[in-house]
Motif scaffolding. Structure first.
Motif, short mmCIF file in Angstrom:
data_model
loop_
_atom_site.label_atom_id
_atom_site.label_comp_id
_atom_site.label_asym_id
_atom_site.label_seq_id
_atom_site.Cartn_x
_atom_site.Cartn_y
_atom_site.Cartn_z
N LEU A 1 33.43 56.62 -3.51
CA LEU A 1 34.08 57.89 -3.18
C LEU A 1 35.13 57.71 -2.10
CD1 LEU A 1 31.07 60.42 -3.21
CD2 LEU A 1 33.02 60.39 -4.77
N VAL A 2 34.78 56.95 -1.06
CA VAL A 2 35.73 56.69 0.03
C VAL A 2 36.98 56.01 -0.52
CG1 VAL A 2 36.12 55.30 2.11
CG2 VAL A 2 34.00 56.62 1.86
N SER A 3 36.76 55.02 -1.36
CA SER A 3 37.89 54.29 -1.94
C SER A 3 38.77 55.21 -2.79
CB SER A 3 37.37 53.13 -2.80
OG SER A 3 38.44 52.45 -3.42
N GLU A 4 38.13 56.06 -3.62
CA GLU A 4 38.88 56.95 -4.49
C GLU A 4 39.67 57.99 -3.68
OE1 GLU A 4 39.38 57.11 -7.80
OE2 GLU A 4 38.37 55.16 -7.96
N ILE A 5 39.09 58.48 -2.61
CA ILE A 5 39.75 59.51 -1.79
C ILE A 5 40.96 58.93 -1.06
CG2 ILE A 5 39.50 60.98 0.25
CD1 ILE A 5 36.56 61.41 -0.64
N PHE A 6 40.77 57.80 -0.41
CA PHE A 6 41.84 57.27 0.46
C PHE A 6 42.97 56.59 -0.31
CE2 PHE A 6 38.51 57.78 3.65
CZ PHE A 6 39.24 58.36 4.69
N LYS A 7 42.69 56.13 -1.52
CA LYS A 7 43.77 55.44 -2.24
C LYS A 7 44.80 56.43 -2.79
CE LYS A 7 41.79 55.01 -6.91
NZ LYS A 7 41.24 54.03 -7.89
N HIS A 8 44.52 57.73 -2.72
CA HIS A 8 45.47 58.75 -3.13
C HIS A 8 46.18 59.40 -1.94
CE1 HIS A 8 42.78 58.63 -6.76
NE2 HIS A 8 43.97 58.66 -7.35
N ILE A 9 45.92 58.91 -0.74
CA ILE A 9 46.56 59.48 0.45
C ILE A 9 47.71 58.57 0.89
CG2 ILE A 9 46.23 60.18 2.86
CD1 ILE A 9 43.31 60.70 2.22
N PRO A 10 48.93 59.10 0.94
CA PRO A 10 50.07 58.28 1.36
C PRO A 10 49.86 57.70 2.76
CG PRO A 10 50.79 60.39 0.45
CD PRO A 10 49.30 60.47 0.59
N PHE A 11 50.46 56.57 3.02
CA PHE A 11 50.40 55.85 4.30
C PHE A 11 49.04 55.23 4.59
CE2 PHE A 11 53.25 59.60 4.89
CZ PHE A 11 54.46 58.91 4.87
N ILE A 12 48.00 55.61 3.82
CA ILE A 12 46.66 55.06 4.07
C ILE A 12 46.23 54.15 2.93
CG2 ILE A 12 44.21 55.66 4.38
CD1 ILE A 12 45.03 58.16 5.78
N ARG A 13 46.79 54.37 1.73
CA ARG A 13 46.33 53.64 0.55
C ARG A 13 46.40 52.12 0.73
NH1 ARG A 13 51.23 55.86 -3.06
NH2 ARG A 13 49.88 57.68 -2.86
N LYS A 14 47.34 51.65 1.59
CA LYS A 14 47.46 50.21 1.81
C LYS A 14 46.28 49.66 2.60
CE LYS A 14 52.53 50.10 1.69
NZ LYS A 14 53.77 49.77 2.45
#
Length: 337
Positions: free
Chosen positions: A183-196
């Protein structure tokens, strides 16, 4: 800390000082000094020295909680890191000390910040369980006809709810580790500037959950942790007894334990730096509610025990900084990476 945080600390410090000055004015300096002269140096020395076994028990318990992360954490490092953390908590009561000791132990023992910090969450949960159980037992032992004020009963209810929420989060994290990390991975990989940084965030989350496993070890280890927790809080309650003994005031063991439990529960509440004023106010309020009506003696007890506690925590914290080869700037620096 940022300027805004420093301003908040200054405001809380001024409020605490005003509270302390108001209590001193209300009781009277002459009465307070007269009460202080009754104090036994021998018993006050006992109060100060009890900090050592309290920190030792905390260090032993912390090592047990970290077994899922590292088999052998240095007892010396755990002891002195605890001393540093409590010194920081005393000077800056926004629980910064918990982050500081997680960072220091994580660096010294090469286990990382996340598992060290999550073990402290487990440690504090055990503290709440220990306080709640001792408080409930002492309430059952109150003389027939005695009653606690509503605020004390509400305090126990709030702690009970808090324990339930924390335990639910801990066990959910442990049992559903894979789901939570996904869930953490799925949430943050769609947030700009954080996905990296998704990989770093998921690794950090995994480390946090790993540190939480200290509460779900085999029953023998869990029983040891719980026993150490009760021993720890009985030491703190004996400190309270020693303060009353120093002033030659007889008080029941039930009142000592219940008062000690309620006093330590107040550390959850906001306070001034160094707990200036707030500690003395809570001490006086709690033991007045438990039937000690000599306010001048109570304030003298609270003031002296507070000054002793601050002196011991700062002294041991400074020794810990030197023992671990740190600088004071390092002791107040926190990084999670």
């Amino acid at each position: 800390m940022e300027g805004r945080d420093l301003l908040k600390l200054l405001i809380f410090f001024m409020i605490g000082m005003s509270l302390l000055v108001g209590m001193l004015w209300w009781v009277g300096i002459d009465k307070l000094l007269s009460a202080m002269q009754r104090a036994s140096i021998g018993w006050l020395l006992v109060v100060g020295l009890l900090v050592f076994p309290a920190y030792f028990v905390r260090a032993v318990r912390w090592r047990l909680l970290l077994l899922p992360v590292k088999n052998k954490v240095s007892l010396s490092t755990a002891f002195w890191t605890t001393a540093i953390g409590f010194m920081v908590n005393t000077l800056i009561p926004i629980r910064l000390g918990e982050f500081v000791r997680a960072y220091i132990l994580g660096e010294k023992e090469k286990i990382g910040f996340a598992p060290s910090f999550s073990s402290i969450i487990v440690e504090r949960t055990l503290d709440l369980i220990g306080l709640l159980t001792l408080g409930l037992i002492s309430m059952l032992m109150l003389p027939v006809g005695s009653s606690l004020p509503g605020w004390a009963l509400n305090g126990f209810k709030i702690v009970s709810v808090l324990i339930g929420v924390i335990l639910a989060v801990i066990f959910l994290g442990i049992k559903k580790e894979t789901l939570i990390i996904k869930l953490v991975s799925e949430i943050f990989k769609h947030i700009p500037f954080i996905r990296k940084r998704v990989d770093r965030i998921t690794d950090f989350t995994r480390s946090l959950i790993h540190g939480l496993r200290g509460l779900s070890q085999e029953p023998r280890i869990f029983a040891a942790n719980l026993s150490l927790t009760w021993l720890l809080w009985l030491i703190y309650c004996f400190m309270v007894y020693a303060v009353f003994a120093a002033f030659g005031y007889e008080i029941s063991i039930v009142a000592v334990v219940l008062g000690g439990v309620l006093l330590n529960m107040t550390y959850i509440l906001p306070a001034a730096p160094g707990y200036v004023g707030t500690y003395e106010a809570y001490w006086t309020l709690i033991f007045t509610a438990l039937g000690v009506f000599q306010v001048d003696v109570l304030l003298a007890m609270g003031l002296i025990s507070h000054l002793l506690g601050i002196a011991m925590m700062i002294a041991l914290g400074c020794i810990g900084i030197m023992w671990l080869g740190l600088s004071f700037s390092e002791a107040f620096k926190v990084r999670s990476d």
